[in-house]
Design a protein around this motif. Structure first.
Motif, short mmCIF file in Angstrom:
data_model
loop_
_atom_site.label_atom_id
_atom_site.label_comp_id
_atom_site.label_asym_id
_atom_site.label_seq_id
_atom_site.Cartn_x
_atom_site.Cartn_y
_atom_site.Cartn_z
N MET A 1 15.09 41.46 58.49
CA MET A 1 16.00 42.44 58.13
C MET A 1 17.34 41.86 57.74
O MET A 1 18.08 42.55 57.09
N GLN A 2 17.53 40.79 58.17
CA GLN A 2 18.76 40.13 57.82
C GLN A 2 18.83 39.88 56.33
O GLN A 2 19.89 39.94 55.75
N THR A 3 17.81 39.53 55.81
CA THR A 3 17.77 39.30 54.38
C THR A 3 18.10 40.60 53.67
O THR A 3 18.78 40.58 52.65
N LEU A 4 17.62 41.62 54.23
CA LEU A 4 17.91 42.89 53.59
C LEU A 4 19.39 43.22 53.73
O LEU A 4 19.99 43.70 52.80
N ALA A 5 19.93 42.91 54.90
CA ALA A 5 21.32 43.22 55.11
C ALA A 5 22.17 42.32 54.25
O ALA A 5 23.18 42.74 53.67
N ALA A 6 21.79 41.05 54.11
CA ALA A 6 22.54 40.14 53.25
C ALA A 6 22.37 40.55 51.81
O ALA A 6 23.28 40.45 51.01
N GLY A 7 21.14 40.98 51.51
CA GLY A 7 20.88 41.44 50.13
C GLY A 7 21.63 42.70 49.86
O GLY A 7 22.13 42.92 48.76
N ALA A 8 21.77 43.54 50.87
CA ALA A 8 22.47 44.78 50.66
C ALA A 8 23.94 44.51 50.52
O ALA A 8 24.61 45.11 49.67
N GLY A 9 24.47 43.57 51.28
CA GLY A 9 25.89 43.22 51.18
C GLY A 9 26.16 42.50 49.88
O GLY A 9 27.19 42.65 49.26
N GLY A 10 25.19 41.67 49.43
CA GLY A 10 25.34 40.95 48.17
C GLY A 10 25.24 41.89 47.01
O GLY A 10 25.81 41.67 45.95
N GLY A 11 24.55 43.00 47.14
CA GLY A 11 24.40 43.98 46.06
C GLY A 11 25.73 44.66 45.81
O GLY A 11 26.08 44.96 44.69
N MET A 12 26.50 44.82 46.79
CA MET A 12 27.80 45.45 46.63
C MET A 12 28.76 44.47 46.00
O MET A 12 29.63 44.86 45.28
N ARG A 13 28.54 43.25 46.31
CA ARG A 13 29.40 42.23 45.76
C ARG A 13 29.18 42.10 44.26
O ARG A 13 30.08 41.72 43.54
N VAL A 14 28.01 42.39 43.83
CA VAL A 14 27.72 42.30 42.40
C VAL A 14 28.49 43.40 41.68
O VAL A 14 29.00 43.18 40.59
N LEU A 15 28.60 44.51 42.27
CA LEU A 15 29.29 45.61 41.64
C LEU A 15 30.80 45.42 41.75
O LEU A 15 31.51 45.78 40.83
N LEU A 16 31.30 44.89 42.79
CA LEU A 16 32.72 44.69 42.95
C LEU A 16 33.02 43.20 42.84
O LEU A 16 32.60 42.42 43.68
N PRO A 17 33.78 42.80 41.78
CA PRO A 17 34.10 41.38 41.63
C PRO A 17 35.16 40.99 42.67
O PRO A 17 35.89 41.84 43.17
N PRO A 18 35.30 39.71 42.85
CA PRO A 18 36.30 39.29 43.82
C PRO A 18 37.71 39.66 43.31
O PRO A 18 37.94 39.75 42.12
N LEU A 19 38.60 39.82 44.23
CA LEU A 19 39.95 40.28 43.93
C LEU A 19 40.69 39.29 43.05
O LEU A 19 41.46 39.69 42.17
N SER A 20 40.47 38.03 43.17
CA SER A 20 41.15 37.04 42.34
C SER A 20 40.71 37.18 40.88
O SER A 20 41.53 37.03 39.96
N GLU A 21 39.46 37.47 40.67
CA GLU A 21 38.99 37.66 39.30
C GLU A 21 39.60 38.92 38.69
O GLU A 21 39.94 38.95 37.50
N VAL A 22 39.72 39.95 39.49
CA VAL A 22 40.32 41.20 39.01
C VAL A 22 41.77 40.92 38.65
O VAL A 22 42.28 41.39 37.61
N PHE A 23 42.47 40.12 39.49
CA PHE A 23 43.86 39.81 39.22
C PHE A 23 43.99 39.04 37.92
O PHE A 23 44.82 39.37 37.06
N TRP A 24 43.21 37.96 37.74
CA TRP A 24 43.31 37.15 36.52
C TRP A 24 42.85 37.93 35.29
O TRP A 24 43.44 37.81 34.22
N ALA A 25 41.87 38.75 35.44
CA ALA A 25 41.42 39.57 34.31
C ALA A 25 42.51 40.58 33.95
O ALA A 25 42.81 40.83 32.77
N GLY A 26 43.13 41.16 34.94
CA GLY A 26 44.23 42.11 34.69
C GLY A 26 45.42 41.44 34.05
O GLY A 26 46.06 41.97 33.14
N LEU A 27 45.73 40.17 34.57
CA LEU A 27 46.82 39.41 34.00
C LEU A 27 46.52 39.06 32.53
O LEU A 27 47.38 39.18 31.66
#
Length: 182
Positions: A1-27
């Motif tokens: 189940m851990q894989t599922l939980a990591a996969g589930a947490g990683g799935g959200m990460r795919v949709l939301l980019p890291p904040l630094s990327e958002v900052f540089w893209a915005g800049l």
């Protein structure tokens, strides 16, 4: 189940980019927008303003040309009316001149005919006078010859011959002509 939980947490990460990327893209987006706003937009605005100005000038020129065309049409119509009036006046003058010329020609022809008639009458009178002289001469000669035969001698004296001829012609003119009731 851990894989599922990591996969589930990683799935959200795919949709939301890291904040630094958002900052540089915005800049980067802000730099591009500022650059476009600063450099491209004024040129584009100037180009659009220039084009709008050209269109307005074209419309003004078109309106002026339309007004000038209407004025030219009105002037052409006025000139056409004036030309028609002048043509009518010229035709009337030509008709008047033609009547005058015709009348003058008739007068000249009548005068020429009268002159020719007078010349013909004068020629006839001259011919008649010449014929009368010739006839008198012939009648005188015949009368002299006849008188010489009747008398039995020749009339050599011109005065006597002239008196005999004149008296014979006078008698001839007084005698009625046979065959006419004059």
């Amino acid at each position: 189940m851990q894989t599922l939980a990591a996969g589930a947490g990683g799935g959200m990460r795919v949709l939301l980019p890291p904040l630094s990327e958002v900052f540089w893209a915005g800049l980067a987006l802000a730099i591009v927008v500022i650059a476009l706003w600063k450099f491209a937009l004024p040129k584009l605005t100037a180009l659009l303003d220039e084009r709008a100005e050209k269109i307005e000038k074209g419309l003004e020129l078109s309106e002026r040309a339309g007004d000038e065309l209407e004025a030219a049409r009105a002037q052409a119509a006025a000139e056409l009316t004036e030309a028609r009036t002048q043509a009518a006046e010229i035709r009337a003058q030509a008709r008047s001149d033609a009547k005058t010329i015709t009348a003058e020609a008739h007068e000249k022809a009548a005068a020429h005919a009268e002159q020719m008639r007078e010349q013909a009458q004068a020629s006839i009178a001259a011919s008649r006078a010449a014929a009368e002289r010739e006839l008198r001469s012939d009648v005188g000669r015949v009368a002299t010859d006849l008188a010489a035969r009747i008398v039995g001698q020749e009339l050599t004296n011109p005065d006597v011959a002239s008196k005999v001829i004149d008296s014979f012609l006078d008698e001839l003119e007084k005698a009625p002509v046979k065959g006419s009731q004059a």
